[in-house]
Enzyme design. Structure first.
Site, PDB file in Angstrom:
ATOM      1  N   LEU A 245      49.324  39.495  50.660  1.00  9.18           N
ATOM      2  CA  LEU A 245      50.609  39.589  49.923  1.00  9.18           C
ATOM      3  C   LEU A 245      51.882  38.804  50.388  1.00  9.18           C
ATOM      4  O   LEU A 245      52.350  38.993  51.470  1.00  9.18           O
ATOM      5  CB  LEU A 245      51.095  41.135  49.652  1.00  9.18           C
ATOM      6  CG  LEU A 245      52.266  41.509  48.867  1.00  9.18           C
ATOM      7  CD1 LEU A 245      51.753  40.988  47.264  1.00  9.18           C
ATOM      8  CD2 LEU A 245      52.575  42.986  48.969  1.00  9.18           C
ATOM      9  N   ASP A 246      52.108  37.778  49.471  1.00  3.10           N
ATOM     10  CA  ASP A 246      53.410  37.042  49.554  1.00  3.10           C
ATOM     11  C   ASP A 246      53.254  36.203  50.967  1.00  3.10           C
ATOM     12  O   ASP A 246      54.234  35.766  51.542  1.00  3.10           O
ATOM     13  CB  ASP A 246      54.773  37.808  49.618  1.00  3.10           C
ATOM     14  CG  ASP A 246      55.078  38.445  48.464  1.00  3.10           C
ATOM     15  OD1 ASP A 246      54.815  37.902  47.368  1.00  3.10           O
ATOM     16  OD2 ASP A 246      55.865  39.556  48.389  1.00  3.10           O
ATOM     17  N   GLU A 247      52.110  35.751  51.350  1.00  5.78           N
ATOM     18  CA  GLU A 247      51.964  34.893  52.527  1.00  5.78           C
ATOM     19  C   GLU A 247      51.146  33.679  52.158  1.00  5.78           C
ATOM     20  O   GLU A 247      50.510  32.860  53.150  1.00  5.78           O
ATOM     21  CB  GLU A 247      51.290  35.731  53.626  1.00  5.78           C
ATOM     22  CG  GLU A 247      52.138  36.855  54.077  1.00  5.78           C
ATOM     23  CD  GLU A 247      51.422  37.669  55.243  1.00  5.78           C
ATOM     24  OE1 GLU A 247      50.448  37.121  55.929  1.00  5.78           O
ATOM     25  OE2 GLU A 247      52.043  38.710  55.554  1.00  5.78           O
TER      26      GLU A 247
END
Length: 302
Positions: A245-247
């Site tokens: 997530l969001d990486e």
């Protein structure tokens, strides 16, 4: 004339047209002679290079990346022979990978959104103005609120509810809509977490936009939390979506300065402004084949 046709006509008028232009993206281990090999192949086929950018992270056996845009009369007919020549020179000789794309065929971009519409409407407006060389076959939302605004742009709108912990039914319907219809997906403040199964089955790049704070403020009301902590910068990050997530690999980022005098509403407004700008640049660069993914980072020829 459809909204997409009108937008593409405006883009063609502005840029001088891409009817005979193609992009060639090459990457792999660096070696002497790669650039010469590319230019020689294009020259033999009558191609005229109009843009060429390259990057090597280490000239002594590092990674090599190159974006070339060239024009060639009779491009579509020449593609098979050109690919065969590139296979011989770039793949067999240098062990590179490459993509070759006719730029007269716009990438198909699906947009996912929720209730917040600032990023969505900015993309639709830029598309209508011919600023984004894409077609938009659909907008999908888990809320019906934005339906009329989307349809006013002549873009098909699909409401796919997503409630509760089990998102499998909604994801299955979204995959059905996307199948064979899109080349990439943009999450324009789509407030749902995509499962790893969805990301894998979608099989196309997915671009996300989110606010960026230091320190991070997770959960609801991030701008109010940022105001309480007295942040001095608010920003946004556009990145490719991965199962972490969001990486995912970052495409573009930007910030604006704020002060103690700004309210939480001021921070929200300024944050929305930078989100729109960052996402539109990321979408444009992806649509123009300016972004090359390498592991978990990107090379962006902007």
């Amino acid at each position: 004339m459809t909204a997409t046709q009108t937008a593409l006509a405006r883009a063609t008028k502005r840029t001088g047209g891409t009817d005979h232009q193609a992009s060639l993206i090459a990457q792999g281990a660096d070696a002497t002679g790669i650039v010469a090999a590319v230019t020689s192949v294009l020259s033999r086929h009558g191609g005229n290079i109009v843009a060429l950018e390259q990057y090597s992270d280490n000239p002594e056996g590092g990674a090599f990346f190159q974006r070339t845009v060239f024009s060639l009369n009779g491009l579509q007919a020449a593609m098979p022979a050109l690919r065969a020549d590139l296979d011989e020179e770039l793949v067999s000789r240098y062990g590179l990978t490459y993509t070759l794309r006719d730029m007269s065929v716009p990438k198909r971009m699906a947009i996912f959104a929720s209730k917040s519409d600032h990023c969505l409407l900015d993309l639709l407006w830029r598309h209508r103005q011919g600023q984004l060389p894409v077609s938009i076959p659909m907008v999908i939302s888990n809320h019906p609120d934005i339906a009329e605004e989307v349809r006013s742009f002549g873009i098909p709108f699909f409401h796919v509810p997503s409630t509760g912990a089990d998102k499998s039914v909604a994801e299955a319907e979204n995959l059905r809509l996307l199948k064979d219809n899109v080349d990439f997906v943009v999450l324009a403040r789509y407030m749902q977490i995509l499962s790893g199964d969805f990301i894998e089955k979608a099989g196309v790049p997915i671009i996300n936009i989110h606010h960026s704070f230091l320190p991070a403020f997770i959960g609801a009301g991030p701008y109010a939390k940022a105001k309480e902590r007295g942040v001095k910068l608010v920003g946004a990050t556009a990145h490719y979506v991965t199962q972490d997530l969001d990486e995912g690999p970052i495409i573009e980022q930007d910030v604006v300065r704020v002060t103690h005098a700004h309210s939480a509403a001021d921070l929200t407004r300024r944050g929305a402004d930078v989100e729109r700008a960052v996402l539109s640049r990321a979408v444009l660069w992806h649509a123009e084949d300016r972004v090359i993914r390498d592991g978990n980072h990107t090379i962006v020829f902007s």
